[in-house]
Design an enzyme around this catalytic site. Structure first.
Site, PDB file in Angstrom:
ATOM      1  N   ASP A 109       0.844  -1.178   0.000  1.00 31.75           N
ATOM      2  CA  ASP A 109       0.000   0.000   0.000  1.00 31.75           C
ATOM      3  C   ASP A 109       0.889   1.240   0.000  1.00 31.75           C
ATOM      4  O   ASP A 109       1.783   1.357   0.848  1.00 31.75           O
ATOM      5  CB  ASP A 109      -0.903  -0.013   1.240  1.00 31.75           C
ATOM      6  CG  ASP A 109      -2.055   0.964   1.104  1.00 31.75           C
ATOM      7  OD1 ASP A 109      -2.457   1.274  -0.031  1.00 31.75           O
ATOM      8  OD2 ASP A 109      -2.564   1.420   2.141  1.00 31.75           O
ATOM      9  N   GLU A 180     -10.783   3.916   3.305  1.00 28.62           N
ATOM     10  CA  GLU A 180      -9.819   4.667   2.497  1.00 28.62           C
ATOM     11  C   GLU A 180     -10.090   4.333   1.048  1.00 28.62           C
ATOM     12  O   GLU A 180      -9.986   3.165   0.642  1.00 28.62           O
ATOM     13  CB  GLU A 180      -8.371   4.299   2.858  1.00 28.62           C
ATOM     14  CG  GLU A 180      -7.932   4.802   4.231  1.00 28.62           C
ATOM     15  CD  GLU A 180      -6.415   4.716   4.456  1.00 28.62           C
ATOM     16  OE1 GLU A 180      -5.762   3.850   3.853  1.00 28.62           O
ATOM     17  OE2 GLU A 180      -5.898   5.548   5.235  1.00 28.62           O
ATOM     18  N   GLU A 182      -9.096   4.005  -2.574  1.00 29.30           N
ATOM     19  CA  GLU A 182      -7.806   3.856  -3.246  1.00 29.30           C
ATOM     20  C   GLU A 182      -7.989   3.205  -4.614  1.00 29.30           C
ATOM     21  O   GLU A 182      -9.041   2.650  -4.923  1.00 29.30           O
ATOM     22  CB  GLU A 182      -6.856   2.982  -2.409  1.00 29.30           C
ATOM     23  CG  GLU A 182      -6.712   3.455  -0.965  1.00 29.30           C
ATOM     24  CD  GLU A 182      -5.510   2.860  -0.254  1.00 29.30           C
ATOM     25  OE1 GLU A 182      -4.704   2.162  -0.922  1.00 29.30           O
ATOM     26  OE2 GLU A 182      -5.385   3.089   0.955  1.00 29.30           O
ATOM     27  N   ASP A 214      -9.195   0.329   1.705  1.00 28.40           N
ATOM     28  CA  ASP A 214      -8.225  -0.110   2.716  1.00 28.40           C
ATOM     29  C   ASP A 214      -8.757   0.309   4.094  1.00 28.40           C
ATOM     30  O   ASP A 214      -8.329   1.307   4.664  1.00 28.40           O
ATOM     31  CB  ASP A 214      -6.872   0.539   2.413  1.00 28.40           C
ATOM     32  CG  ASP A 214      -5.805   0.109   3.408  1.00 28.40           C
ATOM     33  OD1 ASP A 214      -5.843  -1.049   3.848  1.00 28.40           O
ATOM     34  OD2 ASP A 214      -4.948   0.940   3.742  1.00 28.40           O
ATOM     35  N   GLN A 221      -4.283   2.322  14.967  1.00 29.47           N
ATOM     36  CA  GLN A 221      -3.152   2.796  14.161  1.00 29.47           C
ATOM     37  C   GLN A 221      -2.276   3.791  14.920  1.00 29.47           C
ATOM     38  O   GLN A 221      -1.042   3.678  14.908  1.00 29.47           O
ATOM     39  CB  GLN A 221      -3.695   3.444  12.881  1.00 29.47           C
ATOM     40  CG  GLN A 221      -2.612   3.865  11.890  1.00 29.47           C
ATOM     41  CD  GLN A 221      -3.210   4.414  10.585  1.00 29.47           C
ATOM     42  OE1 GLN A 221      -4.424   4.367  10.357  1.00 29.47           O
ATOM     43  NE2 GLN A 221      -2.348   4.925   9.720  1.00 29.47           N
ATOM     44  N   LYS A 234      -4.789  -2.146   9.977  1.00 31.57           N
ATOM     45  CA  LYS A 234      -5.116  -2.319   8.569  1.00 31.57           C
ATOM     46  C   LYS A 234      -5.348  -3.781   8.214  1.00 31.57           C
ATOM     47  O   LYS A 234      -5.976  -4.073   7.198  1.00 31.57           O
ATOM     48  CB  LYS A 234      -3.927  -1.827   7.710  1.00 31.57           C
ATOM     49  CG  LYS A 234      -3.493  -0.398   7.990  1.00 31.57           C
ATOM     50  CD  LYS A 234      -4.296   0.581   7.178  1.00 31.57           C
ATOM     51  CE  LYS A 234      -3.646   1.960   7.186  1.00 31.57           C
ATOM     52  NZ  LYS A 234      -4.319   2.862   6.224  1.00 31.57           N
TER      53      LYS A 234
END
Lengths: 396, 396
Positions: A109, A180, A182, A214, A221, A234
């Site tokens: 990623d 996310e 992407e 994602d 995190q 993740k």
């Protein structure tokens, strides 16, 4: 001219022809999306590489065969002589189940949007420079978990984990669950160990493009990531869209990336224009949450592949890499809730009046994209979607 | 009592019986090491899972079958009746080639030695606390690159990459190439998505233990790693030893891990004693460079597996995870040159008078280990070795 009777604004006409793995009558095999149906390639092309539960065997054939297959499929859809045979091999989408399109080897990623990296830097390191000193010199990336890449439509269970606490960490369901938006790239032809892939060789290796969500647990995190990067925040799930758009369908979408200042090192020089003019849209429970433009991404997928292999690491068929969150300069163009709600401080108001800091149980996130196609058309990427299920009952 | 005529101090007697993939007559298949030979299991056990170029099929059979196979092999080596048949299936090691023992699914590298993490923290963040605030609350880890895991004996080409420069990064061969002596664990039986593996379930999932050299380019690492962790500094090669020692052979090596303060969260509680009393040795060009003791590692492999899955991530057959560099409290027990030479400032003097800050072209690194075995024996892990080749000619 195709004999297909598709609406003129169809996103899945002969200019597109994305590949996927569909299941009908209990058997998984490779097909191409045509309008709202999937064409069974095993039935019409007779290549055993299509009678597989993943695209890997076909992707491993290489660019000339990819091009040849596309030309043959286009021929079938334009020559009326084949119409009856093709129609017999078309399965309406509601009658099939789509699966993960390829078997994932390694997953990387990246973090290629300057707007995203700047916003995240401001949020996570409010007193420092938003971009780290290396950011404009290389596409920053890290390895993700291949074994938890899931097909669009797979429900995502809210993860449990450690979060920073006042005196000691606390344990429980993530309270800052995020998406996310992407864009992903899958490698068809690998590279030998020790031989970097040049930016000019991108299209000899990468088979196609798809959408990625994602999923990220921001509280997990921020507690775990220093010093070795994101891990459990993740690794619980990464969703990918079922249709892989071949690079050949994206010629009209190629776009000059923004000027890079400072000039990157020579191995990252753009020899070909591999910015892509994709328009993403994120919907949350059917409401538009964001419209991130891919065209402004700082690093191109050709640069990502060159960087990933410059140390001699090989790539393999089925390796995929993702762009990182796609965010544009405007607030309504941000590709994740962390940015859209500014870390939860300014909750996002959706058109129906609902408000979100982070994702709630039951929320459904759907990411779609379109791009310019050949002959003034627009082509679609389909969607990657997932609904949040409550965390399992579990104690620390 | 075995009929085998091995020296009494053999590290590969019936107390050990590690599994590997060997090639003889052009065919790869599974065998067990016995003394200085490999026993062809396809020939003597007749299970098709052994007629495979990896341990994956056998590992996927589960703990009861692992135990059964070990009992049958032990029977073959103790019952004189089988002697002729077994001897016919023994291949002396010099006549075979050893390969990667399993097909790697996901690879995770941990950071479980307090001495190593403290030393690295002092070197990389000299003004801050050596351990990050999360370190004693969880086994810190990150995903590595599965596609560049290589068998022992594979040469390692010095990687090229970006390093921090005075005004801008420079590009070239890593000038701070290092080894990392680690211990690896391979998953035989996976776990379903959403269901964490408890520390008490470690031995139901993990098949065995082996040695790992996680080659590292320290200059690339220090420039790229903030904010998303190590990437190209590690992804060029990770070497693993050919023999996987089954957990059953390690009963006598089990060891109480050091007391943990503060007490970790309940999901990381040790229900069983899974510290391991392994004595590692690192040789550089045949000279002893270090003797790292594994027994003092802060986090056990059972805790690593519990942590890796607590967010609901599944594990699969062939997933492997490594301990991170094994370093003891003494200088001569440090498991990498970064620590042994204190970042190059205090070069390591080897017994033959040679001196190293970091690895030079042509250097050969060999890591071995032994552990207590059943009945007062010692068992061996074999070795993981690799020689450094000069960087390829390449410009930025």
């Amino acid at each position: 001219v195709t004999w297909l009777e598709l609406p003129p604004d169809s996103l899945f006409g002969v200019a597109n022809l994305p590949y996927g793995v569909f299941e009908a009558d209990g058997v998984r095999r490779v097909g191409v999306r045509v309008g709202d149906a999937v064409l069974d390639l095993t039935a019409v092309l007779g290549d055993p590489a299509f009678a597989q539960p993943s695209l890997n065997a076909f992707m491993a054939q290489g660019r000339a065969k990819w091009s040849d297959a596309r030309a043959r499929i286009t021929g079938l859809l334009t020559d009326r002589w084949h119409r009856a045979a093709v129609e017999a091999a078309l399965h309406p989408l509601p009658g099939v189940r789509m699966h993960l399109p390829f078997e994932v080897a390694d997953y990387v990623d990246f973090y290629a949007s300057e707007h995203h990296a700047t916003n995240v830097g401001r949020l996570f390191r409010p007193t420092g420079e938003p971009l780290t000193p290396n950011w404009k010199h290389m596409p920053i990336g890290y390895h993700g978990r291949s074994g938890t890449v899931v097909a669009s439509g797979t429900a995502v269970t809210r993860p449990l984990g450690q979060r920073r606490g006042e005196h000691a960490p606390t344990f429980g369901p993530s309270a800052r669950l995020d998406f996310e938006a992407e864009v992903g790239y899958v490698v068809g032809i690998g590279s030998p160990p020790g031989v970097p892939v040049r930016t000019s060789e991108f299209a000899d290796h990468v088979f196609g493009v798809f959408l990625v969500n994602d999923w990220s647990a921001r509280d997990i995190q921020s507690w775990e990531s220093v010093p070795l990067g994101p891990f459990l925040a993740k690794s619980f799930a990464t969703s990918v869209s079922p249709w892989v758009v071949p690079l050949e369908a994206l010629e009209a979408a190629r776009f000059s990336p923004p000027p890079r200042d400072p000039e990157p090192l020579p191995y990252l020089t753009d020899t070909d224009k591999w910015g892509l003019d994709l328009a993403l849209e994120v919907r949350l429970n059917g409401q538009v949450a964001s419209r991130p433009p891919y065209a402004g991404m700082y690093w191109t997928p050709a640069q990502m592949l060159a960087h990933m292999t410059v140390n001699g690491a090989r790539v393999r068929t089925g390796d995929f890499y993702a762009s990182g969150t796609v965010s544009g300069p405007e607030r309504e163009q941000r590709g994740c809730l962390l940015e859209l709600s500014w870390g939860g401080a300014e909750p996002l108001a959706l058109p129906d009046g609902s408000v979100r800091g982070f994702l709630e149980d039951g929320d459904e996130v759907t990411i779609t994209a379109t791009a310019p196609g050949a002959g003034g058309t627009r082509i679609g990427f389909g969607e990657v979607s997932g609904r949040i299920l409550p965390a399992r009952a579990g104690k620390a």
